[in-house]
Write an enzyme that holds these catalytic residues in place. Sequence first.
Site, short mmCIF file in Angstrom:
data_model
loop_
_atom_site.label_atom_id
_atom_site.label_comp_id
_atom_site.label_asym_id
_atom_site.label_seq_id
_atom_site.Cartn_x
_atom_site.Cartn_y
_atom_site.Cartn_z
N GLN A 1 -78.88 78.93 -94.04
CA GLN A 1 -79.99 78.76 -95.00
C GLN A 1 -80.92 77.60 -94.56
OE1 GLN A 1 -81.27 80.44 -97.46
NE2 GLN A 1 -79.77 82.08 -97.33
N SER A 2 -81.21 77.52 -93.29
CA SER A 2 -82.06 76.43 -92.80
C SER A 2 -83.53 76.63 -93.19
CB SER A 2 -81.94 76.37 -91.27
OG SER A 2 -82.97 75.59 -90.72
N ASN A 3 -84.10 75.60 -93.76
CA ASN A 3 -85.55 75.63 -94.04
C ASN A 3 -86.35 75.44 -92.75
OD1 ASN A 3 -85.23 75.62 -96.99
ND2 ASN A 3 -84.41 73.57 -96.66
#
Length: 334
Positions: free
Chosen positions: A75-77
Site C-alpha cells: 500500500q505504498s503511496n
Amino acid sequence: MHLSRFPRSRLAHLPTPLEFLPRLTESLGGPNIYIKRDDCTGLATGGNKTRKLEFAMGEAQSLSADTIISVGAVQSNHVRQTAAAACKLGMKCELLFENRIADASSDYKTSGNVFLDRIYGANIREYDKGTDFSSAMESIADDVRANGGRPYIIPGGASNTVGALGYVNCAYELVSQANDAGLVLDHIVHATGSAGTQAGLLVGLKAIHAKIPLLGIGVAVDRPMQEQRVYDLACDTADYIGASGIIKRDDVVANCDYVGDGYGVRTDAMNDAVLGLARLEGILADPVYSGKGLAGMFDLVQKGFFADAKNIVFVHTGGSAALFAYRDQLNLDG
Ligand SMILES: *Cc1c(COP(=O)(O)O)cnc(C)c1O
C-alpha cells in the site's frame, strides 16, 4: 539556494495551501494549528512523493530513461505517485512490492493504492519482507537494458538526495507563505518514514536560516535509527546542493513514541486522530503516516510540549488513498 540548476519535471500543483485549523486548535486548547496541504499536490490524489518525484523524474528524463523502477510496501503511496508520474511522462513503470504484513486483508491487497497502481497500468512484482531490493531492482534494470530499454531506479520513498530536493523547495515555499501572511511559525511537525521529507525540509530551513524547529513523528523504526537516517540523508543533501556543513546532529529530532506495534499497524491514537481531523476540519488523513503523525502532535500539544509556541504547522504528507485498504483497521465509532 538555486534549485533550478537541477533537472525537474513539473508534476505537482504548487504552492500547496497553508491553512489555519480553527476547530482543531480550539479542541486541543494549545497553540494555533496550521496545516500545509501537501496532501493536495494533485498527482494521483496527491501526497509528499510528488514533490520528490519532480526532481527524480527530472533526472530520469535528463538521462533519457524510458522505464522507471521503484519499490514500496504493497500500500505504498510513493509507488502510486510514481506510477502516475511515469504515465504522465510517457515512461514504463516496474514496481516491486514488499509484503510487509502477514495475513493481509483482501482490501489491503487489492484496494486503495494497489487499485490505483493498476489503473496506471504499472507492472507489479511481489517479494517477501526483507528482500534485498537494491539487487532486485538492479536485476530488473539489467533485463530492461537487455531488451534495449533505458532504466532509471528510484529508491523507496524517493528518499535520496535527488528526491529530498523536493522538500528543500517545500521549506522555501512554506517560509515564504508565512512571510507573506505575517505569520511567525514556532514549530513544524510531520510524519517521518524513509526520511527524505524531514531531511529535505531541514536542509531547506537551515539554508535560509529560518530558525524554525522541525519535529518528525516516526512511523516505522525507533528514535536512534530514524534520526540517523534523517541525519545521514540531510548531510548528503546539503553536500549535493553545495551547502556542506549546515546540518548539526542536534537539528535532527524524531519522536518515535507513536509507532505502536510497527509500520502500518493501527493504534487507537491514530484512529482518534484520523477521525478527529476529518470531523473537526473535513480533512482526510491516513492510518500509516499522517494519522500517526497527527496522533503524536495532538498528544504533544496536550502534554504542553508546544507551550511556548504561538503557531505550529503540521505538514500533511497525504496518504488518504490508503484509507480504503485499511477499512477494517479503523473503528468508526472512535
Ligand atoms: C512516504 C510518506 C511519508 C513519509 O515521508 P518520508 O519522506 O518517507 O519520510 C509521510 N506521509 C505519507 C502519506 C507518505 O506517503
